[in-house]
Design a protein around this motif. Structure first.
Motif, PDB file in Angstrom:
ATOM      1  N   MET A  60       5.355  -4.482  67.644  1.00  0.00           N
ATOM      2  CA  MET A  60       4.359  -5.299  66.974  1.00  0.00           C
ATOM      3  C   MET A  60       4.608  -6.776  67.242  1.00  0.00           C
ATOM      4  O   MET A  60       3.667  -7.545  67.460  1.00  0.00           O
ATOM      5  CB  MET A  60       4.383  -5.029  65.461  1.00  0.00           C
ATOM      6  N   GLY A  61       5.871  -7.184  67.270  1.00  0.00           N
ATOM      7  CA  GLY A  61       6.199  -8.578  67.538  1.00  0.00           C
ATOM      8  C   GLY A  61       5.728  -9.030  68.903  1.00  0.00           C
ATOM      9  O   GLY A  61       5.220 -10.146  69.058  1.00  0.00           O
ATOM     10  N   GLU A  62       5.878  -8.159  69.899  1.00  0.00           N
ATOM     11  CA  GLU A  62       5.426  -8.505  71.250  1.00  0.00           C
ATOM     12  C   GLU A  62       3.918  -8.689  71.286  1.00  0.00           C
ATOM     13  O   GLU A  62       3.398  -9.621  71.918  1.00  0.00           O
ATOM     14  CB  GLU A  62       5.850  -7.403  72.221  1.00  0.00           C
ATOM     15  N   VAL A  63       3.188  -7.822  70.582  1.00  0.00           N
ATOM     16  CA  VAL A  63       1.723  -7.938  70.554  1.00  0.00           C
ATOM     17  C   VAL A  63       1.307  -9.222  69.856  1.00  0.00           C
ATOM     18  O   VAL A  63       0.413  -9.947  70.324  1.00  0.00           O
ATOM     19  CB  VAL A  63       1.102  -6.714  69.851  1.00  0.00           C
ATOM     20  N   LEU A  64       1.947  -9.543  68.730  1.00  0.00           N
ATOM     21  CA  LEU A  64       1.582 -10.744  67.983  1.00  0.00           C
ATOM     22  C   LEU A  64       1.833 -12.007  68.807  1.00  0.00           C
ATOM     23  O   LEU A  64       1.020 -12.936  68.785  1.00  0.00           O
ATOM     24  CB  LEU A  64       2.381 -10.801  66.674  1.00  0.00           C
ATOM     25  N   VAL A  65       2.953 -12.037  69.532  1.00  0.00           N
ATOM     26  CA  VAL A  65       3.241 -13.207  70.377  1.00  0.00           C
ATOM     27  C   VAL A  65       2.193 -13.356  71.470  1.00  0.00           C
ATOM     28  O   VAL A  65       1.705 -14.458  71.745  1.00  0.00           O
ATOM     29  CB  VAL A  65       4.656 -13.089  70.985  1.00  0.00           C
ATOM     30  N   LYS A  66       1.797 -12.245  72.097  1.00  0.00           N
ATOM     31  CA  LYS A  66       0.774 -12.310  73.148  1.00  0.00           C
ATOM     32  C   LYS A  66      -0.567 -12.758  72.589  1.00  0.00           C
ATOM     33  O   LYS A  66      -1.285 -13.532  73.229  1.00  0.00           O
ATOM     34  CB  LYS A  66       0.642 -10.942  73.824  1.00  0.00           C
ATOM     35  N   GLN A  67      -0.916 -12.292  71.402  1.00  0.00           N
ATOM     36  CA  GLN A  67      -2.189 -12.694  70.808  1.00  0.00           C
ATOM     37  C   GLN A  67      -2.246 -14.208  70.612  1.00  0.00           C
ATOM     38  O   GLN A  67      -3.305 -14.823  70.746  1.00  0.00           O
ATOM     39  CB  GLN A  67      -2.391 -11.996  69.459  1.00  0.00           C
TER      40      GLN A  67
END
Length: 541
Positions: A225-232
């Motif tokens: 989830m952290g990786e997705v949030l950073v990319k967003q």
């Protein structure tokens, strides 16, 4: 516990048809008139949570307040003698968009536009009523057969909706730092849990949905989830036409504008987005702002540049021969072209709930006037190349004539010509991808970072103050020339801000300074020994 045969209100439970984190949905029927409805009930273990109950009934109030044909209808709500909170809504006989995309992966562009325009119409009505959905995703979109339309849309689940009172304040407050929604469909401001989130967060989410429907992949995804949030928050979306060359340039620009990181760079209203989806070519002819995208990484693109140019050439040739014979959603290949003189009967598009009824041009997407996938032929580049070759040949002849040793030559390569009106910048390691009109491709690459501390176990925060994890920490970060500051915090040690420029894969170990102990009381002999009551001064994380 609710079971088949039980009666709630005037309806008898037939079967459970779905379940989620908040509650379960049952199929029920009126025993006298045979009308079927869907009954949504909160899980009993959550019935004591006031916030959950409040959001549950807020969904019923929000849907009733909007009253749009593309939003599921809720007829009644209440509490059973056993304490089960429920509401009664219309029973929808159809399939979720998630189910359809699981079997079909990428949808036809025209079909995706048709579905997206209906979603935008529903959310435009919601926004006009002061309601923001905040949880738009394929599971919350139902497709059903109604009024002759095989893809009639119903928007579901307003459980996370944000309602505004006349004063502008939210009816249900969300605590700072609380994330609501599904990370892959959350806007950057929602990922950062900002307070001033407005209706444009739904525009971003609809952009993600449209991107996924047309390409078969999510623009931002990851293993955590952290990786997705950073990319967003930090990464630009990939070029849609590199993943599906059938997407017209006008539609591509609509997708990228929805996915703009700055809120003000997106469509101002959902109504404006709906109009663009109904007539993409008219939108492009209006000279909208160009939305940026990143170059695709090696192996990420489904098609190469030659396929994209071939698709554009084929579309141009068909337009020159009299237009594209497009069929409406659900039409068979043998049917007459939609709107052609030979069509004996046309099924009207259901009326929209907004003030005006726009002309439906979704089924007639053509290449913009004046656009060509092949750059115009000019004579001056040929003359320039011939002159350059003659100049190089004359220089070499002069050097040989004078008997001077030849110098080292620097090879030069001619850049590949791009389509008209295109600025394409591609990462050096990645293969060059030709891009059609209206796109600015910004180079973005991710570097693998390993951040460690001595001692380890420190919490790492990004420049926005978001906790990324504890050291030793491995993560991916966009490369660039601007310095990035990470902050490390560990109990008993001073906070350490570490500034670095991310240009390639990097491993860094950061020394943390221990907070000194407070001096103890001085004894008669001047001994530095500490007393039993001495404590260590520590800064909170």
């Amino acid at each position: 516990m609710i079971a088949a045969g039980q009666t709630i209100g005037n309806y008898r439970i037939l079967a459970k048809i779905g379940t989620g984190g908040m509650g379960a949905v049952y199929l029920a029927e009126h025993p006298q008139i045979g009308k079927r409805i869907a009954l949504k009930v909160i899980h009993r273990e959550l019935a004591g949570n006031k916030d959950v109950v409040q959001r549950f009934f807020q969904e019923a109030r929000a849907v009733n307040k909007i009253g749009n044909e593309h939003i599921v209808e809720i007829h009644d709500f209440g509490v059973t003698p056993e304490g089960d909170h429920y509401y009664i809504m219309e029973y929808l006989d159809g399939k979720t968009l998630a189910h359809v995309m699981t079997h079909e992966r990428a949808l036809d562009v025209m079909r995706a536009l048709h579905i997206g325009a209906q979603i935008a119409s529903a959310l435009a009505a919601a926004h006009a009523s002061g309601v923001i959905h905040r949880d738009l995703k394929p599971d919350n979109i139902m497709l059903m057969n109604r009024l002759g339309d095989q893809d009639f849309v119903k928007v579901l689940d307003f459980g996370l909706a944000k309602m505004f009172a006349a004063s502008g304040a939210s009816a249900v407050q969300t605590a700072v730092g609380v994330l609501l929604g599904t990370p892959q469909y959350m806007s950057p401001e929602a990922c950062e849990s900002k307070r001033d989130i407005d209706h444009r967060t739904d525009i971003y989410a609809l952009g993600v949905l449209l991107f996924q429907m047309m390409t078969g992949v999510l623009p931002f995804d990851g293993e955590t989830m952290g990786e997705v949030l950073v990319k967003q928050v930090t990464v630009l979306p990939p070029v849609p036409r590199a993943l599906n060359p059938a997407i017209p340039p006008s539609v591509e620009q609509i997708l990228l504008r929805c996915l703009a990181k700055p809120v003000d760079a997106r469509f101002a209203t959902m109504l404006a987005l709906r109009d663009a989806l109904l007539d993409p070519e008219s939108y492009l002819r209006g000279s909208p702002p160009i939305a940026p995208a990143r170059s695709v990484a090696p192996g990420e693109a489904v098609v190469d540049g030659r396929q994209m140019l071939a698709a554009a050439d084929a579309r141009t040739r068909m337009m020159q021969q009299g237009g594209l014979p497009l069929q409406p959603p659900g039409a068979s290949p043998g049917d007459a072209p939609y709107g052609s003189p030979g069509t004996s009967k046309q099924i009207p598009v259901p009326g929209l709930a907004m003030p005006t009824e726009p002309k439906m041009n979704t089924m007639r997407i053509s290449t913009p006037i004046g656009y060509s996938s092949r750059p115009p032929r000019r004579v001056w580049p040929i003359v320039l190349v011939v002159g350059l070759l003659l100049g190089l040949g004359g220089g070499a002849f002069t050097v040989a004539w004078c008997g001077r040793p030849p110098g080292s030559a620097t090879p030069s390569t001619a850049g590949a010509s791009s389509a008209a009106g295109v600025v394409a910048v591609v990462d050096a390691p990645a293969p060059a991808v030709a891009v059609d009109a209206g796109i600015v491709v910004v180079p973005i690459a991710l570097a693998k970072l390993t951040l460690d501390s001595k001692p380890s176990g420190a919490t790492v925060y990004d420049p926005n103050g978001i906790a990324l994890g504890k050291t030793p920490l491995k993560l991916e970060w966009p490369t660039g020339t601007a310095p990035v500051t990470f902050t490390l915090k560990l109990r008993g040690y001073r906070d350490r801000a570490h500034e670095m420029t991310v240009t390639s894969n990097t491993m860094t170990q950061i020394q943390l300074d221990k907070i000194p102990r407070a001096p103890g009381p001085v004894r008669g002999s001047g001994s530095p020994d500490r007393g039993a009551g001495d404590t260590e001064l520590e800064r909170p994380d």
